[in-house]
Design a protein around this motif. Structure first.
Motif, mmCIF file in Angstrom:
data_model
loop_
_atom_site.group_PDB
_atom_site.id
_atom_site.type_symbol
_atom_site.label_atom_id
_atom_site.label_comp_id
_atom_site.label_asym_id
_atom_site.label_seq_id
_atom_site.Cartn_x
_atom_site.Cartn_y
_atom_site.Cartn_z
ATOM 1 N N SER A 90 -4.004 19.252 12.112
ATOM 2 C CA SER A 90 -4.111 19.150 13.570
ATOM 3 C C SER A 90 -4.469 17.729 13.948
ATOM 4 C CB SER A 90 -5.204 20.108 14.065
ATOM 5 O OG SER A 90 -5.912 19.560 15.159
ATOM 6 N N VAL A 91 -3.877 17.247 15.030
ATOM 7 C CA VAL A 91 -4.196 15.873 15.438
ATOM 8 C C VAL A 91 -5.639 15.750 15.894
ATOM 9 C CG1 VAL A 91 -1.834 15.275 16.105
ATOM 10 C CG2 VAL A 91 -3.410 16.172 17.835
ATOM 11 N N HIS A 92 -6.264 16.858 16.258
ATOM 12 C CA HIS A 92 -7.629 16.766 16.760
ATOM 13 C C HIS A 92 -8.635 16.545 15.636
ATOM 14 C CE1 HIS A 92 -6.344 17.861 20.755
ATOM 15 N NE2 HIS A 92 -5.534 18.732 20.171
ATOM 16 N N SER A 93 -8.494 17.314 14.596
ATOM 17 C CA SER A 93 -9.525 17.276 13.544
ATOM 18 C C SER A 93 -9.289 16.169 12.526
ATOM 19 C CB SER A 93 -9.564 18.618 12.822
ATOM 20 O OG SER A 93 -8.301 18.924 12.288
ATOM 21 N N GLY A 94 -8.098 15.553 12.559
ATOM 22 C CA GLY A 94 -7.767 14.630 11.476
ATOM 23 C C GLY A 94 -7.301 15.419 10.273
ATOM 24 N N ARG A 95 -7.034 14.705 9.167
ATOM 25 C CA ARG A 95 -6.406 15.397 8.037
ATOM 26 C C ARG A 95 -6.822 14.794 6.708
ATOM 27 N NH1 ARG A 95 -0.333 12.930 9.250
ATOM 28 N NH2 ARG A 95 -1.104 10.857 9.694
ATOM 29 N N PRO A 96 -6.911 15.630 5.720
ATOM 30 C CA PRO A 96 -7.312 15.176 4.394
ATOM 31 C C PRO A 96 -6.375 14.083 3.870
ATOM 32 C CG PRO A 96 -7.466 17.549 4.523
ATOM 33 C CD PRO A 96 -6.763 17.095 5.786
ATOM 34 N N MET A 97 -6.926 13.216 3.077
ATOM 35 C CA MET A 97 -6.192 12.034 2.615
ATOM 36 C C MET A 97 -6.332 11.817 1.117
ATOM 37 S SD MET A 97 -7.023 8.273 4.159
ATOM 38 C CE MET A 97 -7.922 7.207 3.014
ATOM 39 N N ALA A 98 -7.507 12.115 0.572
ATOM 40 C CA ALA A 98 -7.735 11.867 -0.857
ATOM 41 C C ALA A 98 -9.007 12.586 -1.311
ATOM 42 C CB ALA A 98 -7.878 10.374 -1.125
ATOM 43 N N ALA A 147 -9.849 18.674 -14.388
ATOM 44 C CA ALA A 147 -8.623 19.440 -14.142
ATOM 45 C C ALA A 147 -8.787 20.387 -12.959
ATOM 46 C CB ALA A 147 -8.237 20.211 -15.403
ATOM 47 N N ARG A 148 -9.952 20.959 -12.864
ATOM 48 C CA ARG A 148 -10.225 21.897 -11.763
ATOM 49 C C ARG A 148 -10.199 21.170 -10.418
ATOM 50 N NH1 ARG A 148 -10.886 25.615 -8.631
ATOM 51 N NH2 ARG A 148 -12.718 26.925 -8.338
ATOM 52 N N ILE A 149 -10.869 20.038 -10.357
ATOM 53 C CA ILE A 149 -10.858 19.245 -9.118
ATOM 54 C C ILE A 149 -9.428 18.806 -8.808
ATOM 55 C CG2 ILE A 149 -11.608 17.061 -8.064
ATOM 56 C CD1 ILE A 149 -13.981 18.776 -8.351
ATOM 57 N N SER A 150 -8.753 18.381 -9.839
ATOM 58 C CA SER A 150 -7.390 17.908 -9.675
ATOM 59 C C SER A 150 -6.486 19.004 -9.139
ATOM 60 C CB SER A 150 -6.866 17.398 -11.020
ATOM 61 O OG SER A 150 -5.502 17.098 -10.936
ATOM 62 N N ALA A 151 -6.668 20.216 -9.643
ATOM 63 C CA ALA A 151 -5.828 21.326 -9.188
ATOM 64 C C ALA A 151 -6.047 21.587 -7.700
ATOM 65 C CB ALA A 151 -6.146 22.580 -10.001
ATOM 66 N N ILE A 152 -7.289 21.470 -7.281
ATOM 67 C CA ILE A 152 -7.576 21.683 -5.856
ATOM 68 C C ILE A 152 -6.933 20.573 -5.030
ATOM 69 C CG2 ILE A 152 -9.433 21.690 -4.140
ATOM 70 C CD1 ILE A 152 -11.171 23.005 -6.409
ATOM 71 N N ALA A 153 -7.084 19.357 -5.502
ATOM 72 C CA ALA A 153 -6.465 18.234 -4.802
ATOM 73 C C ALA A 153 -4.958 18.452 -4.695
ATOM 74 C CB ALA A 153 -6.773 16.919 -5.512
ATOM 75 N N LYS A 154 -4.340 18.796 -5.810
ATOM 76 C CA LYS A 154 -2.881 18.993 -5.807
ATOM 77 C C LYS A 154 -2.489 20.147 -4.896
ATOM 78 C CE LYS A 154 -2.391 15.598 -8.563
ATOM 79 N NZ LYS A 154 -3.370 14.502 -8.347
#
Lengths: 350, 350, 350, 350
Positions: free
Chosen positions: B128-136, B155-162
């Protein structure tokens, strides 16, 4: 025969030795160690007054943070059209300041024409939110084309800046080369002439990586500490810069290396003047020589092992360049040898 | 007895020698010299694939530019609440990205809790343009509190990121300390586990100033070259970094220095565990030890010549700290000696 | 006799009525209401293809966000030296883009000289991290000095931009005035001629506040939505703009108001041409007239109730301006009356 | 039965009439017209002192520029976790300030907990370049969850801000709703209680687009003029905002519309309290009502024509929400009718 740039040289043996000498032991990080403090004190002595010194990683950082120290919304900084800040820093000054503008001012021999500067700044008076507003004047000493502002010329630019209530920044990436050429003192060439903030470069003159912002306007020192850290320019093992400066200033090494570089440039210029195949674009005053020659001749020299750059990027050159000719730049440094220069001289002796 | 920080040490003798060895001669500037190229090649070998390497001046620069490489408008990067990017960089990541946001995620022992991460990122879906958006997503290895993500945890963190289509950044200011502790390979600890970009630190582990961004996502390499220059992080005499890395990697020096630092931390931890006057806050896994002791005891140790920091800045410590007690941090490095550690051990032996 | 600026007028009665007509009832906010959608559809029809439309608050916002849509690190946008983006926006384009640069290109009659543009852009090839890199070309239609690019001239500029792989932005703050003067269609004057993004202004031509970015490059629409919101340019009660555009486009009101403004300028120009005390600086083509007259005469006219601006800020005027003379600007609008113009004509008839 | 948001309403008839009344005639642009000046004067009267008023396009702009007025490098602004600046502005405050940070502080009922604020700010003392430094405190009145800071609560927050030498910003997007609920004066609710800068919203309370920054700290007014223009927030036909404010303040229209909206919320809340199928999440104090009900019930209401939002985005709600339940938000405005509310009441009466 390497005349590509003074940053193609490595480090002076004394600088390397200085680094090694200080490799051991523990020291407070982030610029607060004993060696850092000693270096700051040396700067005070060299400039004959208290100054605030900020080590940074690159000349671009020194210039960009210097302008950021005087940043204002809608700000416009005035610099020469050939200056490093506008030509070679990928927009870092604009980026660091969040969008201030660089305004190119012309002037012969790489030096801002004072009258043009006055008119350029004057266009923004009275201050208006539409046009933006002047923020700083930046000069380069020695200039990008190997020339030097006289003390009078600096004073003239400074007077215009002060008239318009603007700070004066000096890009001193080749500060030492100008200093020894003018046979003056650091104080005379800077704050006594109205300079408020200085990018003091050691890298081109024999260091590995030793750049500092020298701030004369001490009221801004506290803020600049934050600006530097925010710009990721605060070294943790800051003493690796301090150690270089210690060696740099010791026994006037920095003046010797600069004198040597300038002398090599003069020697090279004399050989070019005598040469049938090249001619000086203008008289060099520091450690850069610009010459015009046939492109074929330049190619021959390159093949013979001489490194130097085609300088077609110069905006305005009012001398004559023939159709099959081009302008070339030769830079000397502490590492340039008489032998190299003379070997090059023989190549062009015809 | 200096346990203040690993950046209080100087340079390892081999690093200093490496710099001296390469001080002479001419070399292409700005990262294109032969020594630079050789160093890049070493990174390829170490990471068992082609990587893009960018030397920068500081860890803050490496982190900030890494996030900038993935910058987007309204962007939000997720990191641990104790991470260096959010706690110790004066807002450089936000500044470099022109205003992206860091979002603090909690987790025990300085490591992002994967479930919390998933929930935190999930709050921003759908975009949403209001809340902004995840980037990294950014993790620190080893962490700011001396702990280490296992390969499974990465790997677990990476899977969530992916899952959320986010790149994974690793702040490896103490990369080597984690690497030797896990007895794994650089490849396994990074790109094989889903890391897209890495801040590779050499400074804390024996160099003067050797930090690099290692980019696995080669499509972004061209852009990152501009980002680095614009941020004033492109060294002219870049080989001074390359020379350090050459020595750093030679004969596995970097692994030896890291193993030594970790061993010193383990030795120190054991002495603290045995001490009647101090107790470990948690088990150290790399080169940082956190301990709780009475403030009076800490003062006594300081007076006896031990340097270490009060770490009250930690956000959440779920262990017990008595009223007259505090949490303290001890950091070891290549330069820490067994003698120092043991001398400290005697001091706290009661 | 108000010729100060077309933004000194208020709103056309039909615009005011349109706003009142839509004041009641509930509607989805932030540009997603039925009236918004209808307005977007009207833009599609007017431009004879699907376009992405973004209402914004000011022409400065439209221009700045248009350039931001094509932002890149080290980016440089080329515009005319007299253009609004560089002269009148307080550095907003640089600020919005986090430090990209505007590069002033000269050209007669307020229009970019194509050859100069080609040379200016060409200076940055091949791409180098030092010099930065071209990012966009921006033209103004009608120009700041009341002239108009012909379709051929736009095509020429566009070809150069495309040759250098640059997007073409058009600042259409006075789009309608140019459109009716050229007797062409919006499609022909924009995307068919290579324009990628347009600042479409309604305010100067009869609206209260109706500015839109019209994006032809639909792939960038999603990103631009974020850019606009991040720049605080997303109206909640967006329909107040949509309602203005509905009235603006209805029964070709916008073309009528533009034709009227242009006709008033032509009438004024003719009177100036006939006047013994003033002369046209150049032939007006839209709704702005520039004239040279004695300062004393201008003062007399001001005292007689005529409002118009001294335009000394023009950089280059190759016509003659006597010592006691100056250049003046007269702007007409939908609200200018024949009576006003003729009254002014009588004043200068001598 | 539209309770989606107060920005789904259009403009109050008096506002529309005011705009029409001022559509004719010429006026100085950019905020310097007679109508603008009259509006500024009205603000002076309403706030019982001289204030500096800056019309801007959106509440996001008002908030972002307010914080930018107090911008500093490494700056950190403290706001409530649910505040609009951090939740709904796509990072505009960070973007406008070039990377300052928002720090979320918790507190019951959408209001910053003073003790948490004090601790949060206190963490950054003493000032350090590493951690960054506090820059401002921002509160929202009325809050995002329909509650209101009492004058005492404002004074308490203000005292903490002052203690830490921080300016206090108030986001008054729903200023009038709070004002009439507290039955106090604008002066008491702002500068007399320590507020330094205010985002004064008219849009949600009956205007089309009327937002202003009210600056009590007059020393910063000159700078803010540049900040606003640079941010593309300076309207040319500024009187279209002035005309709205004229009508807004005339005969206390703004207080009437706010009282009406609040009364509608109270009426709605009473009906919810009486309903077997919904319960109040907390007592509303302004024009927003939050209720918990079964998702199936909410769906039934939506199908019956009631517009309102699922408010799952709330970070912390300490009341009970059953598994098949959710939290919902209902907003009333000047345009909400008793009939609408009562019709909704019948729907939920069981």
């Amino acid at each position: 025969m390497n005349f590509a740039s003074d940053n193609w040289a490595g480090a002076h043996p004394s600088i390397a030795a200085g680094l090694s000498a200080h490799a051991g032991g523990f020291s407070t990080a982030y610029g607060d160690g004993a060696l850092d403090e000693a270096a700051y004190q040396r700067f005070n002595e060299i400039f004959e007054r208290e100054v605030a010194v900020f080590f940074v990683a690159t000349g671009t950082a020194a210039n960009s943070l210097s302008l950021t120290a005087y940043n204002r919304s809608g700000g416009i900084s005035f610099c020469h059209r050939e200056s490093h800040v506008i030509e070679d820093e990928c927009g870092a000054p604009e980026y660091f300041t969040g969008g201030s503008r660089l305004y190119a001012v012309d002037g012969a021999l790489g030096k801002i024409d004072p009258n043009r500067l006055d008119r350029a700044v004057g266009r923004f008076a009275p201050e208006s939110v539409h046009s933006g507003r002047p923020m700083a004047v930046s000069i380069t000493q020695s200039t990008e084309v190997g020339t030097i502002y006289t003390l009078n010329e600096i004073a003239r630019i400074s007077a215009i800046a002060k008239h318009h209530k603007l700070p004066l920044h000096m890009d001193g990436a080749r500060f030492a080369n100008a200093l020894v050429a003018l046979e003056t003192t650091p104080a005379e060439m800077t704050w006594k002439g109205g300079v408020d903030i200085l990018s003091f470069g050691g890298t081109k003159n024999g260091c590995w990586c030793a750049e500092a912002i020298v701030l004369f306007d001490l009221d801004r020192a506290r803020e600049l500490a934050f600006l530097r850290k925010r710009a990721a320019q605060l070294f943790s093992k800051s003493r690796f810069v301090a150690a270089q400066f210690e060696a740099y200033f010791k026994d006037e090494l920095w003046l010797d290396t600069a004198r040597h570089a300038n002398a090599m440039a003069a020697r090279l210029a004399a050989l070019i003047e005598d040469s049938p195949s090249a001619r000086l674009a203008w008289q060099p005053q520091a450690n850069e020589v610009f010459a015009v020659m046939k492109k074929a001749e330049a190619e021959r020299l390159h093949l013979a092992g001489a490194a130097f750059y085609d300088w077609h990027k110069l905006h305005d050159f009012d001398g004559h360049i023939g159709e099959d000719e081009a302008l070339y730049r030769f830079v000397t440094s502490f590492a340039t040898t008489t032998e190299e220069v003379d070997r090059f001289g023989q190549l062009i002796a015809g």
